[in-house]
Design an enzyme around this catalytic site. Structure first.
Site, PDB file in Angstrom:
ATOM      1  N   GLU A 155       5.749   9.631   3.275  1.00 54.88           N
ATOM      2  CA  GLU A 155       5.419   8.511   2.820  1.00 54.88           C
ATOM      3  C   GLU A 155       4.691   8.449   1.705  1.00 54.88           C
ATOM      4  O   GLU A 155       3.784   8.883   1.609  1.00 54.88           O
ATOM      5  CB  GLU A 155       4.793   7.587   3.990  1.00 54.88           C
ATOM      6  CG  GLU A 155       4.402   6.223   3.479  1.00 54.88           C
ATOM      7  CD  GLU A 155       4.119   5.238   4.778  1.00 54.88           C
ATOM      8  OE1 GLU A 155       4.125   3.857   4.631  1.00 54.88           O
ATOM      9  OE2 GLU A 155       3.397   5.717   5.718  1.00 54.88           O
ATOM     10  N   TYR A 183      -5.841   0.920   8.342  1.00 52.38           N
ATOM     11  CA  TYR A 183      -7.199   1.363   7.613  1.00 52.38           C
ATOM     12  C   TYR A 183      -8.529   0.913   7.959  1.00 52.38           C
ATOM     13  O   TYR A 183      -9.378   0.302   7.485  1.00 52.38           O
ATOM     14  CB  TYR A 183      -6.836   0.519   6.033  1.00 52.38           C
ATOM     15  CG  TYR A 183      -5.707   1.283   5.490  1.00 52.38           C
ATOM     16  CD1 TYR A 183      -5.659   2.451   4.832  1.00 52.38           C
ATOM     17  CD2 TYR A 183      -4.302   0.249   5.415  1.00 52.38           C
ATOM     18  CE1 TYR A 183      -4.332   2.690   4.145  1.00 52.38           C
ATOM     19  CE2 TYR A 183      -3.093   0.918   4.741  1.00 52.38           C
ATOM     20  CZ  TYR A 183      -3.284   2.189   4.195  1.00 52.38           C
ATOM     21  OH  TYR A 183      -2.119   2.785   3.483  1.00 52.38           O
ATOM     22  N   ASP A 242       0.915  -1.317  -0.118  1.00 50.20           N
ATOM     23  CA  ASP A 242       0.007   0.111   0.176  1.00 50.20           C
ATOM     24  C   ASP A 242       0.954   1.269  -0.103  1.00 50.20           C
ATOM     25  O   ASP A 242       0.540   2.243  -0.490  1.00 50.20           O
ATOM     26  CB  ASP A 242      -1.074   0.090   1.198  1.00 50.20           C
ATOM     27  CG  ASP A 242      -0.168   0.061   2.412  1.00 50.20           C
ATOM     28  OD1 ASP A 242       0.603  -0.764   2.897  1.00 50.20           O
ATOM     29  OD2 ASP A 242      -0.621   1.095   3.162  1.00 50.20           O
ATOM     30  N   ASP A 250       5.372   0.378   3.359  1.00 47.48           N
ATOM     31  CA  ASP A 250       5.656  -0.924   4.188  1.00 47.48           C
ATOM     32  C   ASP A 250       5.412  -2.031   3.209  1.00 47.48           C
ATOM     33  O   ASP A 250       5.337  -2.067   1.931  1.00 47.48           O
ATOM     34  CB  ASP A 250       4.412  -1.135   5.290  1.00 47.48           C
ATOM     35  CG  ASP A 250       3.170  -0.834   4.858  1.00 47.48           C
ATOM     36  OD1 ASP A 250       2.810  -1.022   3.820  1.00 47.48           O
ATOM     37  OD2 ASP A 250       2.466  -0.586   5.811  1.00 47.48           O
TER      38      ASP A 250
END
Length: 483
Positions: free
Chosen positions: A462, A226, A74, A77
């Protein structure tokens, strides 16, 4: 030297095209799609262009005796979270459907990016009857390590929803992704398109029949990463809207009507789909004058009024440099998603010469386009930092992004594993990342237009698949306008 007057107009993004051409949108579009190759999980193809990445996650699904290889990590990571991955797929598909004709050779690259996700989502939906797999990789275990995806030794736990542990949100988003992508492949691969649509119908039925939030069923495996904070009604509306567009079946329209009114948010994201559903459904009202959809046209316009800076009902903050500022956690995800809706609704308006009002303010399509262009240009470097927030684009861009694979030496350079904690040495350095994740859009600057470029500042540094996916459409729109 430019006059102050010219500079003010430059910042406002309102200069006419022949005075200020803007960034190279075609290059940005190409790079925004190339980024997805850096997020790939599974066995990489021979034409992989980001050559510092290698095969990873080849045993994904084995703990449940199924093949769940493929799909995308995603963000920075090595976890596959299907909720944001499916939204990413839906937005890439919507971008291709609305703007494919402006994409030129990039349309094929967009299809490849979509197919890398849909091949995986089909496995998740079809591997085990009565189950929908919704993720691979223990996020808590993964986040304790800083290691390349190729070296993963953390638990590759498999997560699923079922009638007894429902997940209407993740199921309806998966159905939306499969339905939207079925239209992308309808002419170029009819057989694959039919498979996508048939699977979308089944998954949507599961979402409707077994109501519940996946966060309740899976708790700490998906939260706080999430969580479905907005509930699942928005996904039911969004999923049904996509099934209706793909099938034109009255069943889905009836279901949409049965849901009743939804929230009137001033945000659009992987979690909250209301605004996207309103714009998608408004298309029939704007383009076809279909009264069944008039209520969604009104809702879409209410949303625009909450975004436009000079609207009496605006609830959106802007930085001094002109960037939409919604939330401190990865703000650019909201900017790219909302910009997609601004551009797309303006496109519908232009095709039928429509306008609308925000209170006493008269809104023409160009008001939406000018704001959209301002956001796109800001991300691509027209901002107080004079920095592009797309990695590898322009002369100045983020060098220390919060991304495991990008920040650690490639397997081509160092073949032996660094282990779970060995990579933290690289994480803590001030050195630029050795591998450039071309096209990645980071979380972005703070409310003061400042960007420190620190690897540990994950809310700003990120990248994520859903930030990029929503940006593809507006980039393609401005490619079409810039030649």
């Amino acid at each position: 030297m430019a006059s102050p007057f010219l500079f003010v107009f430059l910042l406002s993004g309102l200069l006419v095209r022949n005075t200020y051409a803007g960034p190279n949108y075609r290059e940005a579009l190409s790079k925004s799609l190339l980024f997805f190759q850096g997020q790939r999980s599974g066995r990489l193809p021979g034409d992989q262009k980001l050559s510092w990445r290698f095969n990873s996650g080849l045993s994904d699904g084995s703990s449940a005796h199924v093949d769940l290889t493929g799909g995308y990590y995603d963000a920075g990571d090595n976890v596959k979270f299907n909720f944001p991955m499916a939204f990413t797929t839906t937005m890439l598909s919507w971008s291709s459907l609305e703007y494919g004709k402006k994409m030129g050779p990039e349309l094929q690259n967009a299809r490849e990016a979509i197919r890398w996700a849909t091949d995986y989502l089909l496995k998740c939906a079809r591997a085990t009857p009565g189950k929908l797999y919704v993720g691979v990789g223990d996020p808590n275990g993964d986040h304790k390590c800083w290691e390349r995806p190729e070296d993963m030794d953390t638990p590759r736990t498999v997560y699923s929803v079922s009638p007894s542990n429902p997940g209407s949100d993740v199921a309806a988003e998966t159905a939306a992704a499969l339905a939207a992508s079925s239209m992308v492949f309808r002419k170029v691969d009819p057989k694959y398109s039919r498979l996508l649509l048939a699977t979308a119908k089944k998954v949507m039925q599961f979402a409707i029949q077994y109501r519940g939030a996946y966060s309740d069923s899976l708790s700490s495996s998906v939260c706080p990463f999430y969580c479905s904070y907005s509930g699942y009604k928005d996904e039911l509306l969004w999923g049904a809207a996509w099934l209706h567009r793909a099938t034109n079946n009255q069943y889905y329209l009836n279901f949409i009507k049965s849901l009743g009114g939804g929230d009137q948010p001033d945000i659009f994201s992987w979690d909250n789909k209301y605004a996207g559903a309103y714009v998608l459904l408004s298309r029939r009202a704007v383009l076809n004058k279909d009264n069944n959809f008039e209520v969604y046209k009104q809702a879409a316009e209410n949303f625009m009024c909450k975004i436009l800076p000079n609207s009496p009902s605006s609830s959106t903050k802007y930085t001094q440099g002109g960037l939409m500022y919604k939330l401190p956690q990865s703000n650019l995800q909201y900017v790219t998603s909302i910009t997609f809706l601004l551009t797309t609704y303006a496109k519908y308006m232009k095709s039928t010469k429509q306008t609308f009002n925000c209170g006493n303010s008269f809104i023409a399509p160009n008001a939406l386009i000018n704001l959209s262009k301002r956001q796109v240009d800001y991300i691509l470097g027209v901002n107080p930092m004079k920095m592009s927030y797309m990695v590898g684009f322009g002369s100045s861009f983020p060098k220390r992004i919060h991304h495991r694979g990008s920040s650690l030496p490639s397997r081509a350079v160092r073949s032996n594993s660094l282990g779970c904690s060995g990579g933290f040495q690289s994480f803590r350095t001030q050195n630029p990342n050795p591998n450039i994740l071309t096209g990645a859009i980071v979380g972005g600057p703070d409310r003061n237009d400042q960007y420190p470029d620190q690897r540990d500042d994950y809310s700003r540094s990120e990248p994520a698949t859903y930030i990029n996916a929503a940006f593809v459409g507006p980039l393609a729109y401005f490619v079409g306008k810039s030649h």
